[in-house]
Design a protein around this motif. Sequence first.
Motif, mmCIF file in Angstrom:
data_model
loop_
_atom_site.group_PDB
_atom_site.id
_atom_site.type_symbol
_atom_site.label_atom_id
_atom_site.label_comp_id
_atom_site.label_asym_id
_atom_site.label_seq_id
_atom_site.Cartn_x
_atom_site.Cartn_y
_atom_site.Cartn_z
ATOM 1 N N ASN A 200 -5.917 22.256 35.105
ATOM 2 C CA ASN A 200 -7.205 21.739 34.632
ATOM 3 C C ASN A 200 -7.828 20.754 35.623
ATOM 4 O OD1 ASN A 200 -7.352 23.132 32.169
ATOM 5 N ND2 ASN A 200 -6.042 21.631 31.170
ATOM 6 N N LEU B 178 -11.682 20.938 36.985
ATOM 7 C CA LEU B 178 -12.605 19.810 36.862
ATOM 8 C C LEU B 178 -13.233 19.495 38.223
ATOM 9 C CD1 LEU B 178 -13.897 17.408 35.386
ATOM 10 C CD2 LEU B 178 -11.772 16.126 35.779
ATOM 11 N N LEU C 72 -11.940 18.988 29.086
ATOM 12 C CA LEU C 72 -12.549 18.788 30.404
ATOM 13 C C LEU C 72 -13.839 17.979 30.367
ATOM 14 C CD1 LEU C 72 -12.732 21.179 33.389
ATOM 15 C CD2 LEU C 72 -14.852 20.166 32.548
ATOM 16 N N HIS D 207 -10.443 28.793 30.678
ATOM 17 C CA HIS D 207 -9.176 28.476 31.339
ATOM 18 C C HIS D 207 -8.102 29.383 30.733
ATOM 19 C CE1 HIS D 207 -10.462 24.031 32.229
ATOM 20 N NE2 HIS D 207 -11.525 24.789 32.005
#
Length: 279
Positions: free
Chosen positions: A15, A19, A48, A112
């Motif tokens: 993640n 980002l 996020l 994701h």
Amino acid sequence: MSKDINVAWCPGCGNFSILQAVEKVMDELSIDRKKTVIVSGIGQAAKLPHYTEINFFNGLHGRSIPVATGIKATNPELNVIVISGDGCIYGEGGNHFIHGIRRNPDITCIVHNNMVYGLTKGQASPTSQIGFTTSIQVCGVFEEPFNALAVAISLKAPFVARCFSGDIEETKEIIKMAIKTKGFSLVEIFQPCITFNKINTYKWFKENTYYLEKSYNPEDTKKAFEISIDTSKLALGIIYINRERRTFEENLSLCGIDYPLLKKQINYEQLENILESLK
């Protein structure tokens, strides 16, 4: 990201690089953050927008796409981005995913895909591979993994792409193309979950994916579908483009609907008459 922020992701989580890619996209496209909304659901991926300086709406599990559709229809001047995980979008939100593509709002949907439920401690997700064992699926997953790309292509989504969180620059460029495309853009990002998925690791994704050749034509529907269902090695890049569909917002205008809702004037006299009639 400031070191003072208490981040909910594990060190090494994919993640973080997603980002970074999103932040690079915002800067390089000079997108007005005040005119941008990120809509997310529930899960680690859905966190996020908490770490950005962008307006966001954190909704119910799986319900980010209908919320994003409503936001875009109400104010089409906004840049609307959906960000959540494979469980949220494809599992709880599977029905919304399908009909969101059918409606074709001008939104970008970033998924994701870590092939596991990370927030709820490692259950199999809709994209977990057959044989994948967890504390719940002790005998291994036996359901066929959900193929979001094949579904999106079959529904003629304007933009379908897949990338890998370990390749930030390539991911950034694909997201930029998705945002520039009018209509529903799907960007699926392979993202290792280092805590709960010990099979689909950074090494596994590197060994089991490949980038499409520069000569590849994403407007060839048949070839795009063939690539989407080939799981022997997973393609990365812009897999499908369809330039023929009108957006949900354009269709609302053609139907004679007083649109957009943001500019609709309230007829207080008519409203008062309605309320009086209900007494």
